[in-house]
Scaffold this motif. Sequence first.
Motif, PDB file in Angstrom:
ATOM      1  N   UNK A   1     -21.283   0.639  -5.247  1.00  0.00           N
ATOM      2  CA  UNK A   1     -21.140  -0.177  -4.046  1.00  0.00           C
ATOM      3  C   UNK A   1     -21.689  -1.577  -4.256  1.00  0.00           C
ATOM      4  N   UNK A   2     -21.138  -2.512  -3.522  1.00  0.00           N
ATOM      5  CA  UNK A   2     -21.645  -3.875  -3.574  1.00  0.00           C
ATOM      6  C   UNK A   2     -21.598  -4.463  -4.971  1.00  0.00           C
ATOM      7  N   UNK A   3     -22.780  -4.782  -5.508  1.00  0.00           N
ATOM      8  CA  UNK A   3     -22.801  -5.502  -6.766  1.00  0.00           C
ATOM      9  C   UNK A   3     -22.826  -4.599  -7.988  1.00  0.00           C
TER      10      UNK A   3
ATOM     11  N   UNK B   1     -17.858  -9.370  -8.345  1.00  0.00           N
ATOM     12  CA  UNK B   1     -17.876  -8.614  -7.095  1.00  0.00           C
ATOM     13  C   UNK B   1     -17.123  -9.379  -6.001  1.00  0.00           C
TER      14      UNK B   1
ATOM     15  N   UNK C   1     -18.255   4.774   2.677  1.00  0.00           N
ATOM     16  CA  UNK C   1     -19.561   5.384   2.390  1.00  0.00           C
ATOM     17  C   UNK C   1     -19.919   6.412   3.457  1.00  0.00           C
TER      18      UNK C   1
ATOM     19  N   UNK D   1      -7.577  -1.110  -9.953  1.00  0.00           N
ATOM     20  CA  UNK D   1      -8.703  -0.346 -10.489  1.00  0.00           C
ATOM     21  C   UNK D   1      -8.610   1.102 -10.034  1.00  0.00           C
TER      22      UNK D   1
ATOM     23  N   UNK E   1     -10.960   2.770  -9.060  1.00  0.00           N
ATOM     24  CA  UNK E   1     -11.934   3.058  -8.007  1.00  0.00           C
ATOM     25  C   UNK E   1     -11.402   2.732  -6.618  1.00  0.00           C
TER      26      UNK E   1
ATOM     27  N   UNK F   1     -15.538  -0.854   2.118  1.00  0.00           N
ATOM     28  CA  UNK F   1     -16.493  -0.127   1.279  1.00  0.00           C
ATOM     29  C   UNK F   1     -17.483   0.655   2.124  1.00  0.00           C
TER      30      UNK F   1
ATOM     31  N   UNK G   1     -20.921  -2.603  -9.463  1.00  0.00           N
ATOM     32  CA  UNK G   1     -19.638  -2.063  -9.880  1.00  0.00           C
ATOM     33  C   UNK G   1     -19.014  -3.039 -10.861  1.00  0.00           C
ATOM     34  N   UNK G   2     -17.850  -2.710 -11.319  1.00  0.00           N
ATOM     35  CA  UNK G   2     -17.132  -3.572 -12.256  1.00  0.00           C
ATOM     36  C   UNK G   2     -17.984  -3.836 -13.492  1.00  0.00           C
ATOM     37  N   UNK G   3     -18.334  -2.758 -14.168  1.00  0.00           N
ATOM     38  CA  UNK G   3     -19.253  -2.884 -15.292  1.00  0.00           C
ATOM     39  C   UNK G   3     -18.536  -3.031 -16.631  1.00  0.00           C
ATOM     40  N   UNK G   4     -17.235  -3.219 -16.618  1.00  0.00           N
ATOM     41  CA  UNK G   4     -16.523  -3.244 -17.896  1.00  0.00           C
ATOM     42  C   UNK G   4     -16.987  -4.340 -18.853  1.00  0.00           C
TER      43      UNK G   4
ATOM     44  N   UNK H   1     -15.218   1.416 -16.184  1.00  0.00           N
ATOM     45  CA  UNK H   1     -14.606   0.783 -15.018  1.00  0.00           C
ATOM     46  C   UNK H   1     -14.780   1.631 -13.768  1.00  0.00           C
ATOM     47  N   UNK H   2     -15.033   2.921 -13.955  1.00  0.00           N
ATOM     48  CA  UNK H   2     -15.176   3.803 -12.794  1.00  0.00           C
ATOM     49  C   UNK H   2     -16.529   3.682 -12.113  1.00  0.00           C
ATOM     50  N   UNK H   3     -17.449   3.055 -12.830  1.00  0.00           N
ATOM     51  CA  UNK H   3     -18.799   2.959 -12.265  1.00  0.00           C
ATOM     52  C   UNK H   3     -18.741   2.174 -10.965  1.00  0.00           C
ATOM     53  N   UNK H   4     -19.294   2.762  -9.935  1.00  0.00           N
ATOM     54  CA  UNK H   4     -19.253   2.084  -8.641  1.00  0.00           C
ATOM     55  C   UNK H   4     -20.432   2.530  -7.807  1.00  0.00           C
TER      56      UNK H   4
ATOM     57  N   UNK I   1     -11.471 -10.002 -12.010  1.00  0.00           N
ATOM     58  CA  UNK I   1     -11.688  -8.650 -11.494  1.00  0.00           C
ATOM     59  C   UNK I   1     -13.124  -8.201 -11.670  1.00  0.00           C
ATOM     60  N   UNK I   2     -13.845  -8.875 -12.541  1.00  0.00           N
ATOM     61  CA  UNK I   2     -15.204  -8.421 -12.803  1.00  0.00           C
ATOM     62  C   UNK I   2     -16.230  -9.067 -11.893  1.00  0.00           C
TER      63      UNK I   2
END
Lengths: 426, 366, 682
Positions: free
Chosen positions: B261-263, C500, A172, A136, A138, A168, B265-268, B256-259, C497-498
């Motif tokens: 942190x934690x939950x 978390x 931060x 990724x 990111x 992570x 992210x991974x918005x594709x 995919x760049x959305x982040x 991958x999706x």
Amino acid sequence: MYKRTLILVSLLLPLFITGCFDSHEIGDYAYVTALGIEKGVSNTFRLTFQIPKFGQSGGSSSEEESGSDGGGKNEEMEIITLDASSLLSAVAITNSNLSKDLNFMHLKLIVISEELAMSDMLEETIAPLTRYRHIRRTTNVIVCKDKTEDFIKELKPYPGELITTTIEELFEKSGKTGYFHQSTLNDLYCEIKSPYHALLVAYGSINKEDNLKSEGGFFKGESSIPGNYYAGEIPRKGGPKIELFGSVVFDGDKMVGKLTGFETQMLHLVRGELKFGLFTITDPEKPDVVIPLDITEFEKPVIKIDLTGEKPKIHVKLKFEGDIVSIQSGIDYEKPEKLPIVEDTFEKNLIKGIKDTFEKCKEMKADVFDFGTTAAMQFWTIPEWEEYNWLEKFSQSELEVDVDFTIRRTGRLLQSESIISSEGKE
Amino acid sequence: MLKEGKFGYHEAISLLLITIAINVFFTSPAVVVQIVGNAGWYMTLVSMLTAIFAFMFLYLLLKRFPNKNIMEIADLVLGKWVSAVFLLLFGSFLLWTASINIREFTEVLKIYVLPKSPPSFIMILFLITIIVLSFLGLETIARFAKFIIYILGAGFVLVVILSSQNFEIRNLFPLLGYGLDKTLIHGLLRSSFYGEIVIIGVIASSLQGYKEIKRIGFSTLLLAGFFTSFSLLVFIFVFPYTVGQEITSPMYEMAALINYGGFMQRMEPLFLFLWNFGSFVEISFLFYASLMIYCHIFRIDDKRPIILPMVTTLYGLSLIPKSIIDVISGFVQTLRSWGWIFYYIPNVIILIIALIRKKKGESQNV
Amino acid sequence: MLEELKKLFVYRKPSEHGFRFPEDPRESELWSSYRGKKSNLQDNSEMGNNSQNNKENREDTKRNKRNKEEQIRIIKPMPINELVVGRGNTEESREKNKDMKKNDNAEDSKTEDEKNDKENNTESDKEGVKESIKVENTWKEKEHNKQESGSRSDKNQKKENSKSRKKEEGKDNNQNNMHNDEHDIHVSRSIEENINILRDIFNLPVNQDVIIREFIIARRIKACIVFIDGMIDKNIIIEFTLPQLMNPCALEGFETGCPIDFLEKNVLSIHQVVRMDNYKSVIPQILSGLTVVFIDGCDECLVMESRGFEKRDISVPSTETVINGSQEAFTENLRTNITLIRRIVKNESLITEFMIISKTNNILAALLYIDDITNKRIVEEVKRRVEGLDIDYIAGSGMLEQLIEDKSLMLFPQIISTERPDRVASFLMDGKVALVCEGTPFALAMPITFFDLFHTSEDSNLRWQYGTFLRIVRLIGTLLSLLLPGLWTALILFHQEMIPTSLLSSIVISRAPVPFQFIIELLLMELSFELIREGGIRVPGITGNTLGIIGALILGQSAVSAGLVSPSLIIVVAVTGLGSFTIPNYSLALAVRIARFILIGFGAAAGLYGLSVGFTIFCALALGMKSFGVPFFTPIAPKTRSNQDRIIRGPFYKQEDRPDYLNTRDEKRMGDSPRRWVKSSR
């Protein structure tokens, strides 16, 4: 109609039951969380994979308990290191010996060794990773002083946490302290190709704990600038072995130098990426003690660039407000007539810090201050802008910094009275 | 001829808007950035204005022959035989467009989501959807578009809002991209991006008269223009022009760049649904339009038996390109740059001939 | 917009047929429908020549065969609703009716239509072919009608139909009534003969249910009463029939001739009595629990209301429970159910039309609508479908629903079945049509949209904020129930991958000991859950509910400890199950449960892509579906004008309009300022 439906269903059913092509069981993969890349000995690159064994430490006998607290246990890590000509060939070789397939979908950290970064090979090593579907954009990237293999070995989760969460949360901190710069693979990729600015990557190292000297007498003289270390040089002991401190500056895809934690902080202030911070200034009247200040950005930095002359003239205006956290000297700086002294000292300190950092970057010919994006606003078309070649012009530029600092609060004490001893007031 | 059913303003706009604007989710933005740099967001507005201008001709034509669709008008104006050739060309062009879009979709999906699935598998699932939608008719496709546009809109807005963390607004500068002249010329050429608007002529008899068509046409073009421009703008905010042109599907990467942190992210997946639903509507609609034209040429009343053979043809056509590079820089590029010849010119020709031969439709109350 | 809608939907604007049925059965009690019966008997002479012609028709041949083989005696359905038309088959009453009609609105198209039918009747009467309006069209004709039903030319079509019907009359009627011909016997003047006929019809003395009680009226005239034991209220016979008739003074003032008129007017103190003269109409009355009095010397008999069979009390709704709202549910008894509705809609325009829908068990159904509101086309369409049934046995509304719905292949319900009178009342007030059927405690309402299935009566009873909240929760529940397992499958199998990372790690941990492939594990769990649900319903007694909960808990717990399934999956399945319980309509919930499995299949085939293919196909099918001409997702796709009452519910006083898609005759639910006090307080 019924018959037709039946035939259709029976034709489609195997499709659904078997699952197709891209369907994989979740346990079929070994999820790599950290990837190290350095120069290899027997082949071009030496690659290190960190694979956490999810939930393996609990012991399989007590299945129910381990199920209840999930990733609450300290994970054990599997570290695989090998020499290969590229990432994919390394993956292929590793896969043939591993019962599971390496999977980079949950990769959190890419560690590049310093000598690889210096050797102008970023284009060849890191940039192609963006093409690879599994990794990724990111993913965080750092440059590491030591061998990446050792660094990844020391990269351990905070007790009771997943390694990914630890990484992570570690990154931060960049936005909170500003001592190192967080850069993702996307940043890296965009910045090495950017005509606007140069690449800045966090600098990491293992702290071998030999900086904390216990001999040689006590510290004397003026207090040094806080955080003016590179990673691995902090005098400390205990805690995680690895350190992220300072940052590495690239020109194009070649590492040209590094900045200390303090310098990185200055950089962040100019870039407007550090909104809060704890700064320490030397007491203007008693230079062996310090005054810590709690700083908040009051306004976004205003950057003006004059391109008319031979050399670009950059003018930065910063505005902060802040609180006094403590006054070690006990001098009554709270008094309205004395407050400007503290403010002034801070401003001077900051201007000096920023200018020093700027000079350092100028020498490295790398615009990590992100002045380029502002400069670009004065051009109409891309060809004009590219012809001007900002990245080259930057090294000739001059910087003016204005800092406006106001103390708003003085903490829980409104004023300080003198200490009274048998000798009377101090 | 079997009745197509009627549908209203909202359905028509949803249908056309999705058909036009969905392309922005695929490889188009990268190509735009490649051509005009960060000026893409207003280049597309130039294209939109061109398309509005071209749509005027179609509107005038439809106004001249109220209550008739473009096929009937062509028959009236050009005579049966000439119009058959004309329509066959146009219909084939639409089918070809659909096939290119299917292929583009398949390739992009294969790159990002299903790398090991053979393209034919992805396509066959796609074609099944098209068959179902076509069997249910234009009315259902329109309703599906209306239904799905809420999901698409919400998903898009969410992606944009969440992406705002990666915005670098100064990426917009230098403002003029590679130069104003280049932007304008390509803006004119790429008006084919909005070319699908002319299908409104094909479905004209399902709409409520030419006044409604005017409303639908203009609002669709304006909305599509705004949407495309906004998407390109957002995309430029996230990726500087040097990188933006390299990415296969920039909008997907953006998601995919959305982040957070934690939950968060991974918005594709959100975006994946936008892709799928949008493409289903777009390609079904293109396919159905060409189906309608085909059935008109050969005076076929019941479309349903034709669907399967036509879908097979579509499948065959979509397998022609050799590779994704072939698709994107060959076919799609040709389509976007020269498609206007097929989209807009025929209407102008028909209009001119109608003016010369003084043909006119009966009045509204027929 | 309105123009567009007019074309979109089959129904006409209300203004175009603002008339009122002349035959408004306003004082309609069930009994009144029996009163003043117009004879729809078949002419005996027409029978016999049919057997050859019928072979052309597939269905009829079938029936013939069955008839020959099984020798089932079929009683022709009584078109009771049509009997309301006039009192008796006397010419005067028919004239009267006609006059009424003329007064009403002679120019009205609808009335003309009605008149046409009427004229047809008279004509056919003249021709000697006594016509029943409820001629069951041949299959072909039905198809024809169906195609035409959407078009505005329907009216003309109908005229033509009735003409063509006339031609085919002989054929059709004969085939329909062939089986009933044996009952088509005029009541005899001789009491003995009548008794013999009755014995023959009811297979006495083999059949011991039917009681024929012979007696003598006022010691002068022989008579008998006929009823079915158990179907009647004994008191009516013991206290109000026999004492009066057998009273020696009963015939005081009566001279000679047929005493039937005298008895009806002077002697019998029963609230509903009607005279009939043909066994064909008498028999069904006896079968439904009425008592018939035959009198020697009269060629008519008296049919008295005496029904009094056992029935269940009104109870609390069991499938559509609400917290805030009425707690009454329908029962199996038709009369009670209609009363329940009528108690809520106290309006003279609420029309109840009765019809017998099955041929052998003579199940009665009531068609309810509010005349001032409901679009006539809907009523006609429902009637057309119900009257077009040719079925021996219908046990209740569930069967009826399947017989009149548009598409039987569709997964989603096209008619709503509810057990709540207040819901039916609100449907009626919206301009929908309700069908209440004997035998099941459910009523049907049509046409419906998805949102009718999705709403509950509670939503409108609660303040709008609460109602909206509940609906959003329900929407989430529905979506979860439909999509969650499919999504989960797609994520786990295709898109690791999706997920978390922290979630991924716990899934990996929990999946580690599970021996099955994921898809097998999921199907196993889903199946177990369905087993628990189905088992919980079938388990006798009160253990059912507890078994469900205990079963789920124990099964889940032990499956996990046995390492058969992963705990994360149990949560997914449980949430899915909970979600499906939030769907207020049982049919819709079942549809979602089935659709879920198909979506799991799509998810397992191609991940999220497959899932969107599946979802699109389902959506498209649902969007293409119509319930009595109304598209399933109406206020949204196609877009029509509607209140703020789809997912988000606006304040109650803003729900001004009746559903636009129904083209009701009265489009407003409330006045211009529904809360007049607001204005006055300003």
